[in-house]
Write a protein that holds these residues in place. Structure first.
Motif, PDB file in Angstrom:
ATOM      1  N   GLY A 148      -7.532   6.380  -0.740  1.00 26.14           N
ATOM      2  CA  GLY A 148      -7.455   7.325   0.367  1.00 26.14           C
ATOM      3  C   GLY A 148      -7.955   8.705  -0.031  1.00 26.14           C
ATOM      4  N   LEU A 149      -7.607   9.153  -1.224  1.00 28.29           N
ATOM      5  CA  LEU A 149      -8.107  10.440  -1.713  1.00 28.29           C
ATOM      6  C   LEU A 149      -9.621  10.419  -1.854  1.00 28.29           C
ATOM      7  CD1 LEU A 149      -5.386  11.380  -4.359  1.00 28.29           C
ATOM      8  CD2 LEU A 149      -6.031  12.745  -2.362  1.00 28.29           C
ATOM      9  N   TYR A 150     -10.143   9.319  -2.361  1.00 32.47           N
ATOM     10  CA  TYR A 150     -11.606   9.208  -2.473  1.00 32.47           C
ATOM     11  C   TYR A 150     -12.275   9.280  -1.103  1.00 32.47           C
ATOM     12  CZ  TYR A 150     -16.174   7.020  -2.730  1.00 32.47           C
ATOM     13  OH  TYR A 150     -17.521   6.763  -2.581  1.00 32.47           O
ATOM     14  N   ALA A 151     -11.713   8.545  -0.142  1.00 29.10           N
ATOM     15  CA  ALA A 151     -12.363   8.434   1.167  1.00 29.10           C
ATOM     16  C   ALA A 151     -12.193   9.675   2.031  1.00 29.10           C
ATOM     17  CB  ALA A 151     -11.812   7.206   1.905  1.00 29.10           C
ATOM     18  N   THR A 152     -11.018  10.315   1.962  1.00 35.00           N
ATOM     19  CA  THR A 152     -10.725  11.405   2.906  1.00 35.00           C
ATOM     20  C   THR A 152     -10.307  12.696   2.214  1.00 35.00           C
ATOM     21  OG1 THR A 152      -8.389  10.793   3.159  1.00 35.00           O
ATOM     22  CG2 THR A 152      -9.970   9.688   4.599  1.00 35.00           C
ATOM     23  N   GLY A 153     -10.513  12.781   0.912  1.00 35.67           N
ATOM     24  CA  GLY A 153     -10.054  13.940   0.153  1.00 35.67           C
ATOM     25  C   GLY A 153     -10.679  15.255   0.538  1.00 35.67           C
ATOM     26  N   THR A 154     -11.779  15.230   1.256  1.00 40.68           N
ATOM     27  CA  THR A 154     -12.404  16.478   1.705  1.00 40.68           C
ATOM     28  C   THR A 154     -11.638  17.105   2.864  1.00 40.68           C
ATOM     29  OG1 THR A 154     -13.891  15.191   3.122  1.00 40.68           O
ATOM     30  CG2 THR A 154     -14.718  15.825   0.949  1.00 40.68           C
ATOM     31  N   HIS A 155     -10.722  16.369   3.465  1.00 36.54           N
ATOM     32  CA  HIS A 155      -9.883  16.877   4.551  1.00 36.54           C
ATOM     33  C   HIS A 155      -8.518  17.241   3.970  1.00 36.54           C
ATOM     34  CE1 HIS A 155     -12.896  15.485   7.399  1.00 36.54           C
ATOM     35  NE2 HIS A 155     -12.904  14.330   6.748  1.00 36.54           N
ATOM     36  N   PRO A 156      -8.140  18.505   3.974  1.00 33.43           N
ATOM     37  CA  PRO A 156      -6.911  18.931   3.289  1.00 33.43           C
ATOM     38  C   PRO A 156      -5.647  18.186   3.714  1.00 33.43           C
ATOM     39  CG  PRO A 156      -8.250  20.836   3.852  1.00 33.43           C
ATOM     40  CD  PRO A 156      -8.903  19.656   4.501  1.00 33.43           C
ATOM     41  N   VAL A 157      -5.467  17.956   5.008  1.00 37.20           N
ATOM     42  CA  VAL A 157      -4.248  17.284   5.471  1.00 37.20           C
ATOM     43  C   VAL A 157      -4.197  15.856   4.929  1.00 37.20           C
ATOM     44  CG1 VAL A 157      -2.973  16.445   7.475  1.00 37.20           C
ATOM     45  CG2 VAL A 157      -4.027  18.715   7.533  1.00 37.20           C
ATOM     46  N   ALA A 158      -5.310  15.143   5.043  1.00 32.57           N
ATOM     47  CA  ALA A 158      -5.363  13.770   4.531  1.00 32.57           C
ATOM     48  C   ALA A 158      -5.159  13.756   3.020  1.00 32.57           C
ATOM     49  CB  ALA A 158      -6.706  13.130   4.896  1.00 32.57           C
ATOM     50  N   ALA A 159      -5.723  14.759   2.342  1.00 31.24           N
ATOM     51  CA  ALA A 159      -5.558  14.823   0.884  1.00 31.24           C
ATOM     52  C   ALA A 159      -4.089  14.952   0.506  1.00 31.24           C
ATOM     53  CB  ALA A 159      -6.354  15.996   0.320  1.00 31.24           C
ATOM     54  N   VAL A 160      -3.346  15.767   1.256  1.00 28.41           N
ATOM     55  CA  VAL A 160      -1.915  15.938   0.973  1.00 28.41           C
ATOM     56  C   VAL A 160      -1.167  14.626   1.191  1.00 28.41           C
ATOM     57  CG1 VAL A 160       0.206  17.073   1.754  1.00 28.41           C
ATOM     58  CG2 VAL A 160      -1.897  18.405   1.456  1.00 28.41           C
ATOM     59  N   VAL A 161      -1.498  13.909   2.266  1.00 22.65           N
ATOM     60  CA  VAL A 161      -0.830  12.639   2.570  1.00 22.65           C
ATOM     61  C   VAL A 161      -1.062  11.628   1.459  1.00 22.65           C
ATOM     62  CG1 VAL A 161      -0.799  10.646   4.120  1.00 22.65           C
ATOM     63  CG2 VAL A 161      -0.864  12.964   5.065  1.00 22.65           C
ATOM     64  N   PHE A 162      -2.320  11.450   1.069  1.00 22.99           N
ATOM     65  CA  PHE A 162      -2.627  10.439   0.059  1.00 22.99           C
ATOM     66  C   PHE A 162      -2.191  10.880  -1.343  1.00 22.99           C
ATOM     67  CE2 PHE A 162      -5.582   9.018   3.426  1.00 22.99           C
ATOM     68  CZ  PHE A 162      -5.110   7.721   3.529  1.00 22.99           C
ATOM     69  N   LEU A 163      -2.157  12.192  -1.577  1.00 29.92           N
ATOM     70  CA  LEU A 163      -1.613  12.686  -2.836  1.00 29.92           C
ATOM     71  C   LEU A 163      -0.131  12.339  -2.928  1.00 29.92           C
ATOM     72  CD1 LEU A 163      -2.250  14.426  -5.394  1.00 29.92           C
ATOM     73  CD2 LEU A 163      -1.350  16.379  -4.101  1.00 29.92           C
ATOM     74  N   GLY A 164       0.575  12.462  -1.800  1.00 28.77           N
ATOM     75  CA  GLY A 164       1.979  12.083  -1.765  1.00 28.77           C
ATOM     76  C   GLY A 164       2.186  10.609  -2.046  1.00 28.77           C
ATOM     77  N   LEU A 165       1.304   9.762  -1.495  1.00 30.19           N
ATOM     78  CA  LEU A 165       1.401   8.324  -1.764  1.00 30.19           C
ATOM     79  C   LEU A 165       1.194   8.032  -3.244  1.00 30.19           C
ATOM     80  CD1 LEU A 165      -0.501   6.513   1.138  1.00 30.19           C
ATOM     81  CD2 LEU A 165       1.948   6.465   0.653  1.00 30.19           C
ATOM     82  N   MET A 166       0.191   8.660  -3.813  1.00 34.10           N
ATOM     83  CA  MET A 166      -0.078   8.429  -5.228  1.00 34.10           C
ATOM     84  C   MET A 166       1.088   8.923  -6.084  1.00 34.10           C
ATOM     85  SD  MET A 166      -3.293   9.721  -7.528  1.00 34.10           S
ATOM     86  CE  MET A 166      -3.304   9.374  -9.290  1.00 34.10           C
ATOM     87  N   GLY A 167       1.609  10.090  -5.726  1.00 32.76           N
ATOM     88  CA  GLY A 167       2.750  10.629  -6.461  1.00 32.76           C
ATOM     89  C   GLY A 167       3.968   9.734  -6.355  1.00 32.76           C
ATOM     90  N   GLY A 168       4.212   9.205  -5.160  1.00 35.24           N
ATOM     91  CA  GLY A 168       5.352   8.327  -4.960  1.00 35.24           C
ATOM     92  C   GLY A 168       5.255   7.040  -5.746  1.00 35.24           C
ATOM     93  N   ALA A 169       4.039   6.643  -6.094  1.00 29.98           N
ATOM     94  CA  ALA A 169       3.832   5.387  -6.825  1.00 29.98           C
ATOM     95  C   ALA A 169       3.774   5.564  -8.328  1.00 29.98           C
ATOM     96  CB  ALA A 169       2.525   4.739  -6.355  1.00 29.98           C
ATOM     97  N   LEU A 170       3.443   6.756  -8.801  1.00 30.85           N
ATOM     98  CA  LEU A 170       3.139   6.925 -10.227  1.00 30.85           C
ATOM     99  C   LEU A 170       4.323   6.573 -11.129  1.00 30.85           C
ATOM    100  CD1 LEU A 170       0.758   7.765 -12.007  1.00 30.85           C
ATOM    101  CD2 LEU A 170       1.721  10.068 -12.060  1.00 30.85           C
ATOM    102  N   GLY A 171       5.516   7.031 -10.790  1.00 29.96           N
ATOM    103  CA  GLY A 171       6.700   6.681 -11.585  1.00 29.96           C
ATOM    104  C   GLY A 171       7.044   5.202 -11.486  1.00 29.96           C
ATOM    105  N   PRO A 172       7.145   4.655 -10.258  1.00 33.77           N
ATOM    106  CA  PRO A 172       7.452   3.233 -10.112  1.00 33.77           C
ATOM    107  C   PRO A 172       6.438   2.303 -10.760  1.00 33.77           C
ATOM    108  CG  PRO A 172       7.919   4.371  -8.071  1.00 33.77           C
ATOM    109  CD  PRO A 172       7.266   5.369  -8.980  1.00 33.77           C
ATOM    110  N   VAL A 173       5.175   2.725 -10.866  1.00 34.63           N
ATOM    111  CA  VAL A 173       4.165   1.867 -11.485  1.00 34.63           C
ATOM    112  C   VAL A 173       4.462   1.654 -12.972  1.00 34.63           C
ATOM    113  CG1 VAL A 173       1.771   1.983 -12.309  1.00 34.63           C
ATOM    114  CG2 VAL A 173       2.248   2.110  -9.882  1.00 34.63           C
ATOM    115  N   PHE A 174       5.183   2.590 -13.587  1.00 32.29           N
ATOM    116  CA  PHE A 174       5.629   2.359 -14.965  1.00 32.29           C
ATOM    117  C   PHE A 174       7.001   1.697 -14.988  1.00 32.29           C
ATOM    118  CE2 PHE A 174       7.949   3.804 -18.794  1.00 32.29           C
ATOM    119  CZ  PHE A 174       7.186   3.143 -19.744  1.00 32.29           C
TER     120      PHE A 174
END
Length: 200
Positions: free
Chosen positions: A85-111
């Motif tokens: 999502g960041l790759y596809a829509t990262g040029t749009h600030p609102v979308a970047a925040v949304v997908f950054l949140g998704l990535m952040g929410g997954a980073l700890g659980p992925v370990f």
């Protein structure tokens, strides 16, 4: 979870760690250069990223004992969605925040979720299993940062998230394949028992 699942967990964990850090290592450059945030805003977003990671760990922890396999797959899939999502829509600030949140929410659980899976996979050798998982994760972090650096020398910082998202999607494929094999074995055993066939 049987011992045979150990290799699947290690492969998925290594791929997802490599994918995560191919992009995350260069997140400041991405948020500033691609999404257009100021240095101050990037600082705030990194704090929010950490908060999302904490929330992800808290939510996953509450579900982990009941649905360990589903929690593992969900964490990896969420990371893949966030990075792509960041790759596809990262040029749009609102979308970047949304997908950054998704990535952040997954980073700890992925370990966290592979660690939990290893405890179930190898209950008699937990020290070795946890060490193997930790080593694979750390190798993935190093490999991801190196991969990101290589991509930056050839292309744009957005492409580090594309590569990271695709690697994480590969981890999803590994887990899905293992899940399908498990379902097929269970179905075969159930049919065999119903029909009186001998199951070895």
């Amino acid at each position: 979870m049987p011992d045979a699942f150990v290799g699947t967990v290690l492969a998925a964990g290594t791929l997802s760690a490599t994918g995560a850090f191919a992009g995350y290592t260069y997140i400041v450059r991405f948020l500033g250069g691609v999404s257009g945030f100021s240095a101050g805003a990037v600082t705030v977003l990194l704090v929010a990223f950490g908060g999302a990671c904490l929330a992800g760990v808290s939510i996953t922890g509450a579900l982990l004992d009941r649905w360990p396999r589903a929690a593992l797959t969900a964490a990896v899939a969420t990371q893949a969605a966030g990075m792509l999502g960041l790759y596809a829509t990262g040029t749009h600030p609102v979308a970047a925040v949304v997908f950054l949140g998704l990535m952040g929410g997954a980073l700890g659980p992925v370990f966290m979720t592979p660690q939990n899976a290893m405890l179930h996979c190898a209950p008699g050798r937990t020290d070795i299993a946890l060490a193997a998982n930790s080593g694979a994760h750390n190798a993935g972090i190093a490999a991801g940062a190196m991969l990101g650096a290589l991509i930056l020398s050839l292309a744009d910082v957005r492409d580090t998230f594309l590569a990271g998202g695709l690697l994480t999607a590969g981890a999803c494929a590994v887990l899905s394949y293992a899940g399908l094999r498990r379902i097929s074995r269970m179905t075969y055993r159930a049919l065999a028992e119903m029909t009186g066939l001998v199951v070895r």
